[in-house]
Structures are given as structure tokens and as C-alpha cells.
Design an enzyme around this catalytic site. Structure first.
Site, mmCIF file in Angstrom:
data_model
loop_
_atom_site.group_PDB
_atom_site.id
_atom_site.type_symbol
_atom_site.label_atom_id
_atom_site.label_comp_id
_atom_site.label_asym_id
_atom_site.label_seq_id
_atom_site.Cartn_x
_atom_site.Cartn_y
_atom_site.Cartn_z
ATOM 1 N N ARG A 18 38.198 131.257 -49.056
ATOM 2 C CA ARG A 18 39.533 131.352 -50.096
ATOM 3 C C ARG A 18 39.570 133.129 -50.637
ATOM 4 N NH1 ARG A 18 37.998 126.564 -53.672
ATOM 5 N NH2 ARG A 18 36.058 126.624 -52.815
ATOM 6 N N GLN A 80 20.875 132.418 -41.489
ATOM 7 C CA GLN A 80 21.335 131.236 -41.410
ATOM 8 C C GLN A 80 22.550 130.996 -40.584
ATOM 9 O OE1 GLN A 80 23.281 128.986 -44.596
ATOM 10 N NE2 GLN A 80 22.664 126.883 -43.997
ATOM 11 N N TYR A 396 39.739 178.996 -48.365
ATOM 12 C CA TYR A 396 39.730 178.518 -47.092
ATOM 13 C C TYR A 396 40.793 179.365 -46.200
ATOM 14 C CZ TYR A 396 40.670 174.832 -43.753
ATOM 15 O OH TYR A 396 40.643 173.820 -42.646
HETATM 16 C C1 UD1 Z 1 26.982 123.597 -54.974
HETATM 17 C C2 UD1 Z 1 26.071 122.282 -55.219
HETATM 18 C C3 UD1 Z 1 26.730 121.593 -56.619
HETATM 19 C C4 UD1 Z 1 27.067 122.579 -57.798
HETATM 20 C C5 UD1 Z 1 27.669 123.686 -57.427
HETATM 21 C C6 UD1 Z 1 27.748 124.728 -58.419
HETATM 22 C C7 UD1 Z 1 25.161 121.585 -53.214
HETATM 23 C C8 UD1 Z 1 25.038 120.415 -52.331
HETATM 24 N N1 UD1 Z 1 25.826 121.479 -54.372
HETATM 25 O O1 UD1 Z 1 28.215 123.016 -54.603
HETATM 26 O O2 UD1 Z 1 26.233 120.451 -57.031
HETATM 27 O O3 UD1 Z 1 27.722 121.733 -58.917
HETATM 28 O O4 UD1 Z 1 27.127 124.383 -56.115
HETATM 29 O O5 UD1 Z 1 28.373 126.021 -58.042
HETATM 30 O O6 UD1 Z 1 24.295 122.398 -53.392
HETATM 31 N N2 UD1 Z 1 25.550 128.235 -48.824
HETATM 32 C C9 UD1 Z 1 24.859 129.005 -47.607
HETATM 33 N N3 UD1 Z 1 24.688 128.266 -46.500
HETATM 34 C C10 UD1 Z 1 25.331 126.958 -46.509
HETATM 35 C C11 UD1 Z 1 26.333 126.622 -47.750
HETATM 36 C C12 UD1 Z 1 26.309 127.188 -48.780
HETATM 37 O O7 UD1 Z 1 24.496 129.997 -47.939
HETATM 38 O O8 UD1 Z 1 25.277 126.585 -45.401
HETATM 39 C C13 UD1 Z 1 25.660 129.371 -50.204
HETATM 40 C C14 UD1 Z 1 27.102 129.628 -50.517
HETATM 41 O O9 UD1 Z 1 27.429 130.868 -49.795
HETATM 42 C C15 UD1 Z 1 27.034 129.752 -52.035
HETATM 43 C C16 UD1 Z 1 26.126 128.686 -52.236
HETATM 44 O O10 UD1 Z 1 25.242 128.519 -51.084
HETATM 45 O O11 UD1 Z 1 26.717 131.019 -52.310
HETATM 46 C C17 UD1 Z 1 26.653 127.529 -52.858
HETATM 47 O O12 UD1 Z 1 27.364 126.980 -51.700
HETATM 48 P P1 UD1 Z 1 28.718 126.085 -52.053
HETATM 49 O O13 UD1 Z 1 29.356 125.590 -50.625
HETATM 50 O O14 UD1 Z 1 29.660 127.010 -53.031
HETATM 51 O O15 UD1 Z 1 28.524 124.757 -52.609
HETATM 52 P P2 UD1 Z 1 29.227 123.828 -53.890
HETATM 53 O O16 UD1 Z 1 29.898 123.151 -53.072
HETATM 54 O O17 UD1 Z 1 29.948 124.655 -54.558
#
Ligand code: UD1
Ligand code: MG
Length: 496
Positions: A18, A80, A396
Site C-alpha cells: 500500500r 524470509q 573553475y
Molecule cells: C499483526 C498481528 C496482529 C496485531 C497487528 C498489530 C499476527 C498474525 N497478527 O497483524 O495481532 O494486532 O500485527 O499491528 O502477527 N512480516 C514479515 N513476514 C511475514 C509477515 C509479516 O516479516 O511473513 C512483518 C511485516 O513486514 C510487518 C510485521 O511482520 O512488519 C507485521 O505483519 P503484518 O502483516 O502487518 O501483520 P498484521 O496483519 O498487521
């Protein structure tokens, strides 16, 4: 106080779709510092032992940024390759922690939530150390509806599990306490629990949040309330601007508490890495302090100045709209308005640099003055030398840059060009309007302009000749008249 120094993991592998950007989300900046660096700084201030970033999308650029900022390899990296959820992300970091003992506390942070304070990380660590379940997390109550995981508790208030927004029932979505996304877990539990995670949920991902249900079986994880302002994550550029504004408010408030006056803090932009700023510094509206700038005590920085990567000493008066980058300004300098100090500008104490003076790789020594309209590039200006209005160092030749040396106490008359390489000796004078191409010995006068000629009565004769011509030819006066050599010659220099 907990003395344990945690290992810190920063999850930052997500794509950040986004943001609509070619750059990784965590490299976007708030107050001049990348999102991920904000998180690293907080972890380090909290006394983190090791920091490992979990990277995926554009991991090369993010690693290069971390290496450049902290030194090669100082911040560890775990890859990852495919983003299969937050649980999967942390699993990918376990090999990097291979040699660490099971009782180490691991703090897990998000690379896209930059405003978490280091105190909160310390609190998480302490709570984890005290928790029989070996786990603590931050909860927050958002100020607007957010699709966050909800904290599900039993009647006694014990934390049972986290349900993700997409998986939650309407009743569960009514729960106010949400998961902020920051955790501390004993490494032994992390190892055991991550191994058994399953992706049986709406997103088909491995949820790190499922660790909370495992901790419930050991007595329950501890949830600590945190202000939403510290927890808000960034998903798009609207969030970025909002969190940036919050970051700047925090920075300015910290400086005000340290004794710096801001006339209008909402309209003053001080980057995160600026400092120190001395006591009783006064900063006017519209000022931008950027990069690694530092400001000495009692210095005044008036409206609209933009100061980047510059060291400003004590008691300097920077008048409005002065622009400096990669420069040094010594004590008691009187600078501006509208001065432009470009990279390599070095002003010693008591230097005066006035309006429309531009310097580049120029060293002005104690008490030197260039008060109006000048260009000083690749130049050394000795102490108490005076640079007249309109002086230009011609540094220059289209191919190479050359140096101009103006020794102490020299006086450069207005509208002079100094064609480099050239030296103006100690105490020498350059007459106004001179073009200097050869060295000027000390205490001498150099002058290159044509001698002045005066033709007495010339103006009257000229005006009469023009009037006659106008009567004869009418207003359109097609014949061009050379004012220096009018048709009825009013006389040549020397004529009586
Ligand atoms: C996550 C939490 C949610 C919480 C919210 C708060 C989980 C399952 N859920 O949701 O409970 O309320 O954060 O903001 O954790 N990332 C990786 N690899 C991945 C997926 C994510 O590195 O495979 C990183 C993202 O870049 C980000 C962070 O982990 O920095 C959180 O991931 P995001 O997808 O934003 O989780 P939410 O769905 O927001
Ligand atoms: Mg998120």
C-alpha cells in the site's frame, strides 16, 4: 529493574504494497530517519544485546542501509524469502540465534511501527523475565477501529489467546484490548512453540500470535498496556505522514524540555539524528534542522533557515533564510539573511557572512567579513580580511577547480574577480572593479581597471543634440543614436 539484555528481532520482510513504492516500506523516512532505524535505535537504547532484522522484499537494499548506518554486519539479517506470516518470519530467524541458550529473552518488534519507546521494550523484557509462562506482549486500545488481533481472556482476566481480526466472531471484534504486535518470549519456548505452529486460519499463514495460547497452558502471558501513539504501524503514505508528525512532535518536545525555545514547534522540522542542541537556543518558525546537525548554546536560528549536516557553535546568529549544508560555523558568527554555505564551508569565530554570499569549500578565518553579494569557492580567507560586495572567486576553468588564497587583513574592493589560482598577500588591497589574474604581494595595491575619464559639459551637449534630432525626425526617431558618440560631437575626453 531487569538487568537482562534481550535479543531483538525486527520483522520487516513484508512487501508494504500500500505504500505504492519501489522502495521497501521500512526504508521510508520519518524525521529524516528510516522506519527500521527508528526501531533499531529503540532496541539499542533498551540495551539490546543483538539485533537481527528479518528481511524479505528488497533485503539487499535494507541490509545495505543497515550496514551503512551501523557498520557492516552489526545488525544481523535473517532472510524470509517467502512471506508466510509473522510466525514463519520469526522461525526464519531461529538459525541466527542457534548458539543462544534457551533462557535468553527474545524481544520481537515490527519494522513498520517506529514510535515504540525504548522504555516499553525494557518493560516487556522485565515482564517476560517475571512471567512463569515466559512471555509478555503489549496491548493497546486504538483510537479508531483497527483490524488488529483481539486479546481473549477468561472471566478471571487470564489471557487465553489472540484472535486475528479476520478470524474473529462479531462478539470477539467487540473486545477493546488489541494486540499491538510487540512481544518478549524466552527463546526455549519460542523454539518449541514455533515448531508446532499451523496455518489453519483465514489467511493461511503461520501466526506468531498463536504463541499466546501456548503460553496460556503455562499460566498465561502477561499483557502490558501501551499508548496507541507508540504502537501505530504504517501501511500507506497517509499513515506515514501522521506518524511522521507524531515523531516530530516528540522530538521537539524533548528539545524544549532540554532548554531549547521553539517559537512555533508545529512549524519547525528537526530531524531525529540532530543533536546536541545547546541550552537557550532560539529557533524561529519554518526552520529545518536536518541530518547530523548540531547547535551550540545560545545560538539563534531565525525564520526559514535550512541547516543540514552542519556543526553550529555557541552564540551564532543565523538570520532568516540562510541555507547551510556540510559546513562548520564557529562561535559568534553573524550569518545571513540569505547566506548560502555549501559543502566544505568552514567559518572560524566571529565571521560575518551577509546576504547573498555563497561559499563552497571555503575557509573564512577569525573575524573575516563577506557582508554582501559574493561567491567564495575553493578559497581560504585569512583572519580579518574584508571581502567587498560583488567579489567573485573564479575557481573553475571549465575543466579544473583552482584555489584562491586571501591572506590575513587583505581588503578586496567591491566587484572584483579573483581568477584562481591566485594569492592576495597579507594586508594587500585590491581596488574595486579589478580582475586579478596574478598574485598580489603583501601590503601592496593591485588595480586593473581603466583610468576614469571626465568630459565636462558633455551631458548638456548630448541632451541638446538629442532634442534637435527628435524635432527633426519626430517621435519615432528611426535613426539610432550612439550616446557615447552623438551626431553633433559634444566633445572628446580632454577637449576644452
Ligand atoms: C499483526 C498481528 C496482529 C496485531 C497487528 C498489530 C499476527 C498474525 N497478527 O497483524 O495481532 O494486532 O500485527 O499491528 O502477527 N512480516 C514479515 N513476514 C511475514 C509477515 C509479516 O516479516 O511473513 C512483518 C511485516 O513486514 C510487518 C510485521 O511482520 O512488519 C507485521 O505483519 P503484518 O502483516 O502487518 O501483520 P498484521 O496483519 O498487521
Ligand atoms: Mg500490520
Amino acid at each position: 529493574m531487569n538487568q537482562e539484555s534481550p535479543l531483538v528481532l525486527i520483522m520487516a520482510a513484508g512487501l508494504g504494497t500500500r505504500m505504492k513504492s519501489d522502495r521497501s516500506k521500512v526504508l521510508h523516512e520519518l524525521a529524516g530517519r528510516s522506519m527500521i532505524a527508528w526501531v533499531v535505535e529503540a532496541a539499542r537504547s533498551a540495551g539490546a544485546g543483538r539485533v537481527v532484522a528479518i528481511l524479505g522484499h528488497q533485503h539487499e537494499q535494507v541490509k545495505a542501509h543497515l550496514d551503512a548506518r551501523y557498520g557492516a554486519g552489526v545488525i544481523g539479517v535473517a532472510l524470509q524469502a517467502e512471506q508466510k506470516g509473522t510466525g514463519h518470519a520469526v522461525r526464519c530467524a531461529l538459525p541466527a540465534l542457534e548458539r543462544e541458550p534457551d533462557d535468553r529473552i527474545v524481544v520481537i518488534l515490527s519494522g513498520d511501527a517506529p514510535l515504540l519507546r525504548s522504555e516499553r521494550i525494557a518493560q516487556l523484557t522485565t515482564a517476560c523475565a517475571a512471567s512463569p509462562a515466559g512471555m509478555a506482549l503489549l496491548s493497546t486500545i486504538p483510537d479508531r477501529p483497527m483490524p488488529y488481533g483481539r486479546l481473549v481472556r477468561d472471566d478471571a482476566g487470564k489471557l487465553l489467546r489472540i484472535v486475528e481480526h479476520v478470524d474473529a466472531t462479531p462478539a470477539e471484534r467487540e473486545i477493546k484490548d488489541t494486540n499491538a504486535g510487540f512481544y518478549a518470549v524466552r527463546l526455549g519456548h519460542l523454539r518449541a512453540d514455533l515448531a508446532t505452529l499451523q496455518a489453519n486460519n483465514a489467511k493461511g499463514e503461520l501466526y506468531l500470535t498463536d504463541l499466546v495460547a501456548r503460553a496460556a497452558a503455562r499460566g498465561g502471558a502477561t499483557a502490558i498496556d501501551a499508548p496507541f501513539e507508540e504502537c501505530s504501524g504504517i501501511n500507506d503514505r497517509v499513515d506515514l505522514a501522521a506518524v511522521d508528525a507524531a515523531a516530530r512532535r516528540r522530538i521537539n518536545a524533548d528539545w524544549m524540555r532540554a532548554g531549547v525555545t521553539f517559537v512555533d514547534p508545529a512549524a519547525t522540522y528537526v530531524d531525529a539524528d540532530v543533536g546536541p542542541i545547546g541550552q537557550d537556543v532560539w529557533i524561529g518558525p519554518g526552520v529545518c534542522l536536518r541530518g547530523k546537525t548540531s547547535i551550540g548554546a545560545r545560538t539563534r536560528i531565525d525564520v526559514g533557515c535550512i541547516i543540514t549536516d552542519t556543526t553550529v557553535a555557541d552564540d551564532v546568529n543565523l538570520k532568516p533564510y540562510s541555507i547551510f549544508s556540510e559546513a562548520q560555523i564557529g562561535p559568534r558568527g553573524q550569518i545571513g539573511p540569505f547566506s548560502h554555505g555549501r559543502p566544505g564551508t568552514r567559518l572560524d569565530e566571529d565571521v560575518h557572512m551577509g546576504n547573498f554570499v555563497e561559499t563552497k569549500k571555503a575557509h573564512l578565518m577569525a573575524g573575516a567579513k563577506a557582508n554582501h553579494l559574493a561567491y567564495l569557492g575553493d578559497a581560504s580567507v585569512g583572519s580579518k580580511a574584508n571581502i567587498g560586495a560583488g567579489t567573485i572567486t573564479c575557481n573553475y576553468d571549465g575543466f579544473f577547480k583552482h584555489k584562491t588564497t586571501i591572506e590575513a587583513g587583505a581588503f578586496i574592493g567591491s566587484d572584483s574577480q579573483l581568477v584562481a589560482p591566485v594569492t592576495i598577500g597579507r594586508g594587500a588591497f585590491v581596488a574595486a572593479g579589478s580582475t586579478i589574474t596574478k598574485d598580489v604581494p603583501r601590503d601592496s595595491l593591485a588595480l586593473t581597471r581603466v583610468k576614469q575619464a571626465v568630459v565636462e559639459g558633455w551631458a548638456d551637449r548630448f541632451r541638446e543634440a538629442q532634442a534637435r534630432r527628435k524635432n527633426r525626425d519626430g517621435k519615432s526617431g528611426e535613426t539610432k543614436v550612439d550616446p557615447i558618440d552623438p551626431p553633433t560631437d559634444p566633445g572628446k575626453p580632454g577637449d576644452k
